[in-house]
Design a protein around this motif. Structure first.
Motif, PDB file in Angstrom:
ATOM      1  N   VAL A  27       0.760  -1.216  -0.089  1.00  6.36           N
ATOM      2  CA  VAL A  27      -0.154  -0.021  -0.109  1.00  6.36           C
ATOM      3  C   VAL A  27       0.948   1.308  -0.034  1.00  6.36           C
ATOM      4  CG1 VAL A  27      -1.638   1.372   1.337  1.00  6.36           C
ATOM      5  CG2 VAL A  27      -1.926  -1.166   0.977  1.00  6.36           C
ATOM      6  N   PRO A  28       1.892   1.390   1.111  1.00  8.64           N
ATOM      7  CA  PRO A  28       2.595   2.671   0.974  1.00  8.64           C
ATOM      8  C   PRO A  28       3.443   2.808  -0.437  1.00  8.64           C
ATOM      9  CG  PRO A  28       3.223   1.389   2.957  1.00  8.64           C
ATOM     10  CD  PRO A  28       2.191   0.557   2.099  1.00  8.64           C
ATOM     11  N   ARG A  29       3.967   1.558  -1.091  1.00  7.77           N
ATOM     12  CA  ARG A  29       4.556   1.587  -2.137  1.00  7.77           C
ATOM     13  C   ARG A  29       3.658   2.083  -3.444  1.00  7.77           C
ATOM     14  NH1 ARG A  29       7.250  -3.617  -0.458  1.00  7.77           N
ATOM     15  NH2 ARG A  29       5.467  -4.590  -1.497  1.00  7.77           N
ATOM     16  N   HIS A  30       2.378   1.702  -3.289  1.00  5.66           N
ATOM     17  CA  HIS A  30       1.436   1.935  -4.340  1.00  5.66           C
ATOM     18  C   HIS A  30       1.179   3.358  -4.373  1.00  5.66           C
ATOM     19  CE1 HIS A  30      -2.088   2.015  -6.867  1.00  5.66           C
ATOM     20  NE2 HIS A  30      -2.655   2.687  -6.139  1.00  5.66           N
ATOM     21  N   LEU A  31       1.284   4.040  -3.043  1.00  5.71           N
ATOM     22  CA  LEU A  31       0.869   5.440  -2.906  1.00  5.71           C
ATOM     23  C   LEU A  31       1.944   6.348  -3.527  1.00  5.71           C
ATOM     24  CD1 LEU A  31      -0.914   5.528   0.488  1.00  5.71           C
ATOM     25  CD2 LEU A  31      -1.799   5.818  -1.889  1.00  5.71           C
ATOM     26  N   VAL A  32       3.409   5.748  -3.136  1.00  5.88           N
ATOM     27  CA  VAL A  32       4.470   6.522  -3.595  1.00  5.88           C
ATOM     28  C   VAL A  32       4.671   6.500  -5.213  1.00  5.88           C
ATOM     29  CG1 VAL A  32       6.942   6.555  -3.794  1.00  5.88           C
ATOM     30  CG2 VAL A  32       5.666   6.324  -1.567  1.00  5.88           C
ATOM     31  N   ARG A  33       4.337   5.133  -5.825  1.00  6.75           N
ATOM     32  CA  ARG A  33       4.374   4.987  -7.168  1.00  6.75           C
ATOM     33  C   ARG A  33       3.574   5.663  -8.011  1.00  6.75           C
ATOM     34  NH1 ARG A  33       3.886  -0.318  -6.882  1.00  6.75           N
ATOM     35  NH2 ARG A  33       1.700  -0.319  -7.213  1.00  6.75           N
ATOM     36  N   SER A  34       2.017   5.846  -7.354  1.00 10.62           N
ATOM     37  CA  SER A  34       1.002   6.762  -7.880  1.00 10.62           C
ATOM     38  C   SER A  34       1.335   8.106  -8.090  1.00 10.62           C
ATOM     39  CB  SER A  34      -0.131   6.357  -7.461  1.00 10.62           C
ATOM     40  OG  SER A  34      -0.181   6.716  -6.026  1.00 10.62           O
ATOM     41  N   MET A  35       2.134   8.653  -7.285  1.00 15.02           N
ATOM     42  CA  MET A  35       2.289  10.169  -6.982  1.00 15.02           C
ATOM     43  C   MET A  35       3.465  10.408  -8.165  1.00 15.02           C
ATOM     44  SD  MET A  35       0.643  11.540  -4.791  1.00 15.02           S
ATOM     45  CE  MET A  35      -0.907  10.347  -5.040  1.00 15.02           C
ATOM     46  N   VAL A  36       4.182   9.708  -8.657  1.00 13.53           N
ATOM     47  CA  VAL A  36       5.506   9.990  -9.615  1.00 13.53           C
ATOM     48  C   VAL A  36       4.962  10.754 -10.845  1.00 13.53           C
ATOM     49  CG1 VAL A  36       7.075   8.945 -11.076  1.00 13.53           C
ATOM     50  CG2 VAL A  36       6.908   8.129  -8.836  1.00 13.53           C
ATOM     51  N   PRO A  37       3.947  10.267 -11.508  1.00 16.10           N
ATOM     52  CA  PRO A  37       3.337  11.082 -12.610  1.00 16.10           C
ATOM     53  C   PRO A  37       2.808  12.580 -12.465  1.00 16.10           C
ATOM     54  CG  PRO A  37       2.502   8.763 -12.614  1.00 16.10           C
ATOM     55  CD  PRO A  37       3.014   9.218 -11.287  1.00 16.10           C
ATOM     56  N   PHE A  38       2.354  12.830 -11.176  1.00 15.99           N
ATOM     57  CA  PHE A  38       2.086  14.093 -10.819  1.00 15.99           C
ATOM     58  C   PHE A  38       3.102  15.197 -10.364  1.00 15.99           C
ATOM     59  CE2 PHE A  38      -1.448  11.322 -10.053  1.00 15.99           C
ATOM     60  CZ  PHE A  38      -2.636  11.736 -10.937  1.00 15.99           C
ATOM     61  N   VAL A  39       4.428  14.388 -10.204  1.00 19.42           N
ATOM     62  CA  VAL A  39       5.431  15.345  -9.773  1.00 19.42           C
ATOM     63  C   VAL A  39       5.654  16.587 -10.694  1.00 19.42           C
ATOM     64  CG1 VAL A  39       7.871  15.422  -9.592  1.00 19.42           C
ATOM     65  CG2 VAL A  39       6.594  13.695  -8.362  1.00 19.42           C
ATOM     66  N   ALA A  70       5.141  22.365 -11.394  1.00 21.04           N
ATOM     67  CA  ALA A  70       4.647  23.453 -12.115  1.00 21.04           C
ATOM     68  C   ALA A  70       3.628  24.544 -11.364  1.00 21.04           C
ATOM     69  CB  ALA A  70       3.617  22.846 -13.313  1.00 21.04           C
ATOM     70  N   PHE A  71       3.063  23.840 -10.207  1.00 20.17           N
ATOM     71  CA  PHE A  71       2.008  24.791  -9.312  1.00 20.17           C
ATOM     72  C   PHE A  71       3.066  25.752  -8.635  1.00 20.17           C
ATOM     73  CE2 PHE A  71      -1.432  21.566  -8.631  1.00 20.17           C
ATOM     74  CZ  PHE A  71      -2.280  21.984  -9.699  1.00 20.17           C
ATOM     75  N   PHE A  72       4.203  25.500  -8.398  1.00 20.41           N
ATOM     76  CA  PHE A  72       5.084  26.247  -7.566  1.00 20.41           C
ATOM     77  C   PHE A  72       5.716  27.479  -8.287  1.00 20.41           C
ATOM     78  CE2 PHE A  72       5.844  23.180  -4.058  1.00 20.41           C
ATOM     79  CZ  PHE A  72       5.515  23.897  -3.096  1.00 20.41           C
ATOM     80  N   LEU A  73       5.535  27.299 -10.069  1.00 21.13           N
ATOM     81  CA  LEU A  73       5.847  28.082 -10.869  1.00 21.13           C
ATOM     82  C   LEU A  73       4.556  29.152 -10.961  1.00 21.13           C
ATOM     83  CD1 LEU A  73       7.720  26.033 -13.413  1.00 21.13           C
ATOM     84  CD2 LEU A  73       8.591  27.482 -11.519  1.00 21.13           C
ATOM     85  N   PHE A  74       3.761  29.302 -10.562  1.00 17.40           N
ATOM     86  CA  PHE A  74       2.422  30.131 -10.764  1.00 17.40           C
ATOM     87  C   PHE A  74       2.799  31.357  -9.700  1.00 17.40           C
ATOM     88  CE2 PHE A  74      -1.523  28.098 -12.363  1.00 17.40           C
ATOM     89  CZ  PHE A  74      -0.788  26.976 -12.821  1.00 17.40           C
ATOM     90  N   ALA A 110       1.825  26.612  -2.343  1.00 14.35           N
ATOM     91  CA  ALA A 110       1.749  25.241  -1.469  1.00 14.35           C
ATOM     92  C   ALA A 110       0.360  24.875  -1.114  1.00 14.35           C
ATOM     93  CB  ALA A 110       2.407  25.751   0.029  1.00 14.35           C
ATOM     94  N   SER A 111      -0.777  25.579  -1.211  1.00 17.56           N
ATOM     95  CA  SER A 111      -2.013  25.256  -1.100  1.00 17.56           C
ATOM     96  C   SER A 111      -2.501  24.507  -2.258  1.00 17.56           C
ATOM     97  CB  SER A 111      -2.914  26.436  -0.804  1.00 17.56           C
ATOM     98  OG  SER A 111      -2.697  27.160   0.368  1.00 17.56           O
ATOM     99  N   MET A 112      -1.991  25.009  -3.561  1.00 18.65           N
ATOM    100  CA  MET A 112      -2.226  24.439  -4.592  1.00 18.65           C
ATOM    101  C   MET A 112      -1.537  22.882  -4.849  1.00 18.65           C
ATOM    102  SD  MET A 112      -1.806  27.603  -6.954  1.00 18.65           S
ATOM    103  CE  MET A 112      -1.592  26.769  -8.793  1.00 18.65           C
ATOM    104  N   VAL A 113      -0.410  22.971  -4.407  1.00 16.35           N
ATOM    105  CA  VAL A 113       0.358  21.606  -4.281  1.00 16.35           C
ATOM    106  C   VAL A 113      -0.345  20.789  -3.542  1.00 16.35           C
ATOM    107  CG1 VAL A 113       2.281  20.499  -3.903  1.00 16.35           C
ATOM    108  CG2 VAL A 113       2.441  22.552  -5.181  1.00 16.35           C
ATOM    109  N   LEU A 114      -0.901  21.087  -2.301  1.00 15.58           N
ATOM    110  CA  LEU A 114      -1.434  20.166  -1.138  1.00 15.58           C
ATOM    111  C   LEU A 114      -2.601  19.824  -1.714  1.00 15.58           C
ATOM    112  CD1 LEU A 114      -1.650  19.092   1.726  1.00 15.58           C
ATOM    113  CD2 LEU A 114      -2.591  21.149   2.482  1.00 15.58           C
TER     114      LEU A 114
END
Length: 143
Positions: free
Chosen positions: A42-54, A59-63, A71-75
């Motif tokens: 389960v933790p590995r799945h959560l980490v793996r599923s976040m990779v495509p969104f990095v 990009a949200f920090f460039l706004f 930071a709220s956008m990223v959260l």
């Protein structure tokens, strides 16, 4: 020339490909099985599923705007991504297992044995389980 040995674990680039949906070679099937149904799946799945969104989170920090807003956008993005990752975890796991030549209904052996023990304890106390869709009232079966 020496023959290249087959790897049993993915390298960093192979893992990134695996994280976005690529299939790993057959020599890594045991690693895939452990990754998808092992003790820390389960933790590995959560980490793996976040990779495509990095890249999206970066990009949200460039706004433009205050750091708190960015930071709220990223959260918000992380929370939404985690929600969908958890919601579709079982379907994602079965699809990945099937793509790697493993049974799609494969379970963690510890979890399966715990389930069997709980079922045996229940049936010892309450008798055999009634099949789904059949309800007993006063000796009559209703379907």
């Amino acid at each position: 020339m020496s023959r290249k040995t087959q790897r049993t674990r993915p390298g960093p680039l192979q893992w990134l490909g695996y994280a976005v949906g690529r299939t790993l070679p057959d020599s890594m099937r045991d690693w895939v099985r452990n990754d998808l149904v092992g003790d820390w799946a389960v933790p590995r799945h959560l980490v793996r599923s976040m990779v495509p969104f990095v890249p999206v989170f970066a990009a949200f920090f460039l706004f433009p705007g205050p750091l708190g807003l960015r930071a709220s956008m990223v959260l918000l993005g992380v929370l939404l991504a985690v929600f969908y990752a958890v919601s579709y975890m079982a379907q994602n796991r079965s699809r990945r297992l099937e793509r790697h030549g493993l049974p799609p209904d494969l379970e963690n052996p510890k979890k399966a044995s715990r389930h069997d023990a709980e079922k045996a304890a229940y049936e010892k106390l309450h008798g055999p389980s009634v099949t789904w869709g059949v309800e007993r009232r006063g000796g009559n079966e209703l379907r």
